[in-house]
Design a protein around this motif. Structure first.
Motif, PDB file in Angstrom:
ATOM      1  N   GLU A 229       0.804  -1.226   0.000  1.00 51.49           N
ATOM      2  CA  GLU A 229       0.000   0.000   0.000  1.00 51.49           C
ATOM      3  C   GLU A 229       0.837   1.275   0.000  1.00 51.49           C
ATOM      4  O   GLU A 229       0.331   2.347  -0.339  1.00 51.49           O
ATOM      5  CB  GLU A 229      -0.948   0.025   1.207  1.00 51.49           C
ATOM      6  CG  GLU A 229      -2.062  -0.998   1.155  1.00 51.49           C
ATOM      7  CD  GLU A 229      -1.679  -2.324   1.793  1.00 51.49           C
ATOM      8  OE1 GLU A 229      -2.573  -3.120   2.089  1.00 51.49           O
ATOM      9  OE2 GLU A 229      -0.463  -2.575   1.983  1.00 51.49           O
ATOM     10  N   TYR A 234       1.187   0.821  -6.138  1.00 47.37           N
ATOM     11  CA  TYR A 234      -0.165   0.719  -5.562  1.00 47.37           C
ATOM     12  C   TYR A 234      -0.850   2.083  -5.527  1.00 47.37           C
ATOM     13  O   TYR A 234      -1.990   2.217  -5.999  1.00 47.37           O
ATOM     14  CB  TYR A 234      -0.078   0.153  -4.144  1.00 47.37           C
ATOM     15  CG  TYR A 234      -1.430  -0.056  -3.488  1.00 47.37           C
ATOM     16  CD1 TYR A 234      -2.130  -1.239  -3.678  1.00 47.37           C
ATOM     17  CD2 TYR A 234      -2.004   0.929  -2.691  1.00 47.37           C
ATOM     18  CE1 TYR A 234      -3.373  -1.445  -3.091  1.00 47.37           C
ATOM     19  CE2 TYR A 234      -3.248   0.741  -2.100  1.00 47.37           C
ATOM     20  CZ  TYR A 234      -3.922  -0.446  -2.303  1.00 47.37           C
ATOM     21  OH  TYR A 234      -5.151  -0.636  -1.718  1.00 47.37           O
ATOM     22  N   ASN A 245      -7.578  -4.824  -4.086  1.00 45.68           N
ATOM     23  CA  ASN A 245      -7.440  -4.826  -2.633  1.00 45.68           C
ATOM     24  C   ASN A 245      -8.675  -4.239  -1.945  1.00 45.68           C
ATOM     25  O   ASN A 245      -9.174  -4.786  -0.960  1.00 45.68           O
ATOM     26  CB  ASN A 245      -6.188  -4.046  -2.233  1.00 45.68           C
ATOM     27  CG  ASN A 245      -5.758  -4.320  -0.808  1.00 45.68           C
ATOM     28  OD1 ASN A 245      -5.812  -5.449  -0.339  1.00 45.68           O
ATOM     29  ND2 ASN A 245      -5.342  -3.285  -0.112  1.00 45.68           N
TER      30      ASN A 245
END
Length: 277
Positions: A229, A234, A245
């Motif tokens: 993250e 991401y 996610n």
């Protein structure tokens, strides 16, 4: 995603790791177990003639090309499929989704100890004078024609301190991870279309450096370890991990032991349910 009808199980495409072979007992047993437990057509894809050598020697883009030809020529893989990759095979599995142009769609991606964000050092060699020298030597040649043309790992070596060099000269992972300035929206769309992803990390892994690459974690330029993250991959959503996610489609699995040290029980209790439920 809805549970798969037992009468119509989804075929499984399997890719072995670096230095391994579909014909070795371990891979043969794993493929057989997955086939029997899922009740689905399951095939380990052979790359080259001497697979354990070619897995190291053939550059990744050429491995992808050969894998695509074999998969698309198999009539059992014309519809919905699952892709499974062990170690380096985890990258080939993702290439099937993003780069292969399959006639059907991929439902599930299972990456077991896959270097999804690359590796920062030579496998099994992280500390000591000899390792420092060896890794320095690799740093010097990894993006040169010698490194690129003759080793598969050069395709996913990523020096955290030379990200620009990696983007410019690495011939495989920057494309697969959509890190180049010109983005391939098709790669992202195909990843977002997955039903589920399972990322398996080995807690004592001495082959992948960092081991968190198996969960899309990696180092920043100052060698601080970032979680998935926290990475630009991401946050800027290069390959759709954010959507996956946030939709709870990514399962992070941690297994005790070194690289690929999983058991028959792990296969039956963790991997098979992921592929079938």
């Amino acid at each position: 995603a809805a549970a798969i009808n037992a009468a119509d199980p989804i075929p499984n495409i399997i890719f072995h790791g670096l230095g391994d072979s579909c014909d070795f007992p371990g891979m043969g047993n794993f493929t057989k177990t997955v086939a029997e437990a899922t009740g689905a057509y399951t095939r380990c894809i052979k790359i080259g003639y001497f697979q354990s050598i070619e897995g190291i020697a053939i550059p990744m883009p050429l491995q992808v090309e050969e894998a695509c030809k074999k998969v698309t020529a198999d009539k059992n893989f014309q519809g919905t499929v699952n892709v499974v990759g062990l170690s380096q095979g985890g990258l080939l599995a993702r290439s099937m989704i993003e780069q292969c142009g399959l006639s059907g769609r991929v439902s599930r991606l299972l990456s077991i100890g896959g270097p999804q964000m690359g590796v920062a050092q030579y496998p099994n060699c992280h500390e000591g004078v000899v390792c420092t020298a060896l890794n320095w030597g690799i740093d010097q040649v990894v993006y040169t024609p010698v490194g690129i043309d003759f080793t598969a790992p050069a395709g996913y070596f990523k020096d955290p301190k030379d990200y620009e060099g990696y983007l410019k000269d690495s011939i495989y992972l920057p494309n697969l991870n959509n890190e180049k300035e010109k983005k391939n929206e098709d790669y992202k769309a195909k990843m977002i279309a997955l039903d589920k992803v399972m990322l398996v990390l080995f807690e004592e892994d001495t082959v992948l450096y960092p081991r968190e690459t198996a969960w899309f974690g990696y180092y920043d330029a100052n060698m601080n370890l970032l979680s998935m993250e926290e990475t630009d991959l991401y946050k800027q959503n290069f390959i759709g991990l954010k959507e996956l996610n946030e939709a709870d489609k990514i399962e992070f699995v941690s297994i005790k032991g070194n690289h690929l040290e999983f058991t028959q029980e792990d296969t039956l209790k963790i991997f098979v349910p992921f592929l079938t439920e």
